[in-house]
Design an enzyme around this catalytic site. Structure first.
Site, PDB file in Angstrom:
ATOM      1  N   TYR A   1      81.879  49.551  -7.094  1.00 39.78           N
ATOM      2  CA  TYR A   1      82.768  50.304  -7.992  1.00 39.78           C
ATOM      3  C   TYR A   1      81.962  51.335  -8.783  1.00 39.78           C
ATOM      4  O   TYR A   1      82.335  52.500  -8.863  1.00 39.78           O
ATOM      5  CB  TYR A   1      83.492  49.326  -8.923  1.00 39.78           C
ATOM      6  CG  TYR A   1      84.299  49.976 -10.014  1.00 39.78           C
ATOM      7  CD1 TYR A   1      85.453  50.686  -9.713  1.00 39.78           C
ATOM      8  CD2 TYR A   1      83.908  49.883 -11.350  1.00 39.78           C
ATOM      9  CE1 TYR A   1      86.199  51.281 -10.725  1.00 39.78           C
ATOM     10  CE2 TYR A   1      84.639  50.461 -12.357  1.00 39.78           C
ATOM     11  CZ  TYR A   1      85.784  51.164 -12.040  1.00 39.78           C
ATOM     12  OH  TYR A   1      86.516  51.768 -13.036  1.00 39.78           O
TER      13      TYR A   1
ATOM     14  N   GLU B   1      93.447  49.446 -16.874  1.00 35.69           N
ATOM     15  CA  GLU B   1      92.656  49.212 -18.086  1.00 35.69           C
ATOM     16  C   GLU B   1      93.486  48.406 -19.089  1.00 35.69           C
ATOM     17  O   GLU B   1      92.959  47.538 -19.781  1.00 35.69           O
ATOM     18  CB  GLU B   1      92.189  50.526 -18.721  1.00 35.69           C
ATOM     19  CG  GLU B   1      91.159  51.280 -17.923  1.00 35.69           C
ATOM     20  CD  GLU B   1      89.784  50.631 -17.842  1.00 35.69           C
ATOM     21  OE1 GLU B   1      89.518  49.662 -18.585  1.00 35.69           O
ATOM     22  OE2 GLU B   1      88.969  51.088 -17.030  1.00 35.69           O
TER      23      GLU B   1
ATOM     24  N   TRP C   1      86.338  43.308 -16.853  1.00 37.54           N
ATOM     25  CA  TRP C   1      86.805  44.269 -15.849  1.00 37.54           C
ATOM     26  C   TRP C   1      86.730  43.694 -14.443  1.00 37.54           C
ATOM     27  O   TRP C   1      87.578  43.982 -13.604  1.00 37.54           O
ATOM     28  CB  TRP C   1      86.006  45.572 -15.954  1.00 37.54           C
ATOM     29  CG  TRP C   1      86.403  46.552 -14.909  1.00 37.54           C
ATOM     30  CD1 TRP C   1      85.633  47.029 -13.888  1.00 37.54           C
ATOM     31  CD2 TRP C   1      87.686  47.181 -14.739  1.00 37.54           C
ATOM     32  NE1 TRP C   1      86.357  47.907 -13.101  1.00 37.54           N
ATOM     33  CE2 TRP C   1      87.613  48.010 -13.611  1.00 37.54           C
ATOM     34  CE3 TRP C   1      88.890  47.105 -15.437  1.00 37.54           C
ATOM     35  CZ2 TRP C   1      88.696  48.766 -13.156  1.00 37.54           C
ATOM     36  CZ3 TRP C   1      89.982  47.860 -14.988  1.00 37.54           C
ATOM     37  CH2 TRP C   1      89.868  48.678 -13.861  1.00 37.54           C
TER      38      TRP C   1
END
Length: 193
Positions: free
Chosen positions: A20, A42, A50
């Site tokens: 990522y 988010e 995350w």
């Protein structure tokens, strides 16, 4: 064998985070739909790491019709109940409802002639901000954007979530100074005024 790549320290703990980081995080995103998807994810991340969202991203995309705002905007109670049963996503009614209302707000913006990408990038005159020094949790700019989003009706868009979104979307380049991605993502960037 070559010199090992130096990357942001947060990306070193998991192969998925590394990929990522190396391919997506901090790359300036100019597509309205993709920017909205990033913002919604988010919001789902609020209170979690995350990596949890990243591991569930494919399931989120399937559940939310590839984050097609026109499709998501039509979701009603039947779809909400189905999503609440989906173990592949984060099953928070408030976050699911925020995503559905976010799709409607995005469409309202577009129908009034305002593209979400143009709106987002207007805060930085179209050029990423190149950060320096320690990475903050939020900034005066993320507070300003957060207020605007809230005024429009978006939920789960506090200054910290907005700042994480700005980083992910490349609106701000927060790659570490020695990270190999800083220069790549920093082209066309400007220092904060």
């Amino acid at each position: 064998m070559g010199t090992p790549r130096i990357r942001c320290s947060w990306a070193e703990s998991d192969p998925l985070l590394r990929t990522y980081h190396d391919e997506e995080w901090g790359v300036p995103e100019r597509d309205s739909r993709a920017l909205w998807e990033q913002l919604m994810l988010e919001g789902f991340q609020a209170g979690l790491a995350w990596i949890v969202v990243l591991r569930k991203r494919d399931a989120f995309r399937a559940a939310f019709k590839q984050f097609d705002p026109a499709k998501v905007a039509r979701f009603g109670e039947k779809e909400i109940l189905k999503l609440l049963e989906d173990p592949g996503i984060i099953r928070s009614r408030a976050k699911i409802e925020a995503t559905i209302s976010g799709a409607r707000i995005l469409l309202d913006m577009k129908n009034s002639g305002l593209e979400f990408a143009d709106w987002a990038w207007s805060f930085v005159d179209g050029r990423p901000v190149l950060s320096a020094g320690p990475v903050p949790a939020s900034t005066p700019l993320s507070e300003k954007i957060s207020k605007d989003l809230k005024k429009r009706g978006f939920k789960f868009v506090g200054p910290t979530i907005v700042y994480a979104w700005m980083q992910a979307a490349g609106i701000v380049n927060d790659h570490a100074e020695d990270c190999f991605r800083r220069g790549v993502c920093g082209r066309k960037a400007r220092r904060p005024s």
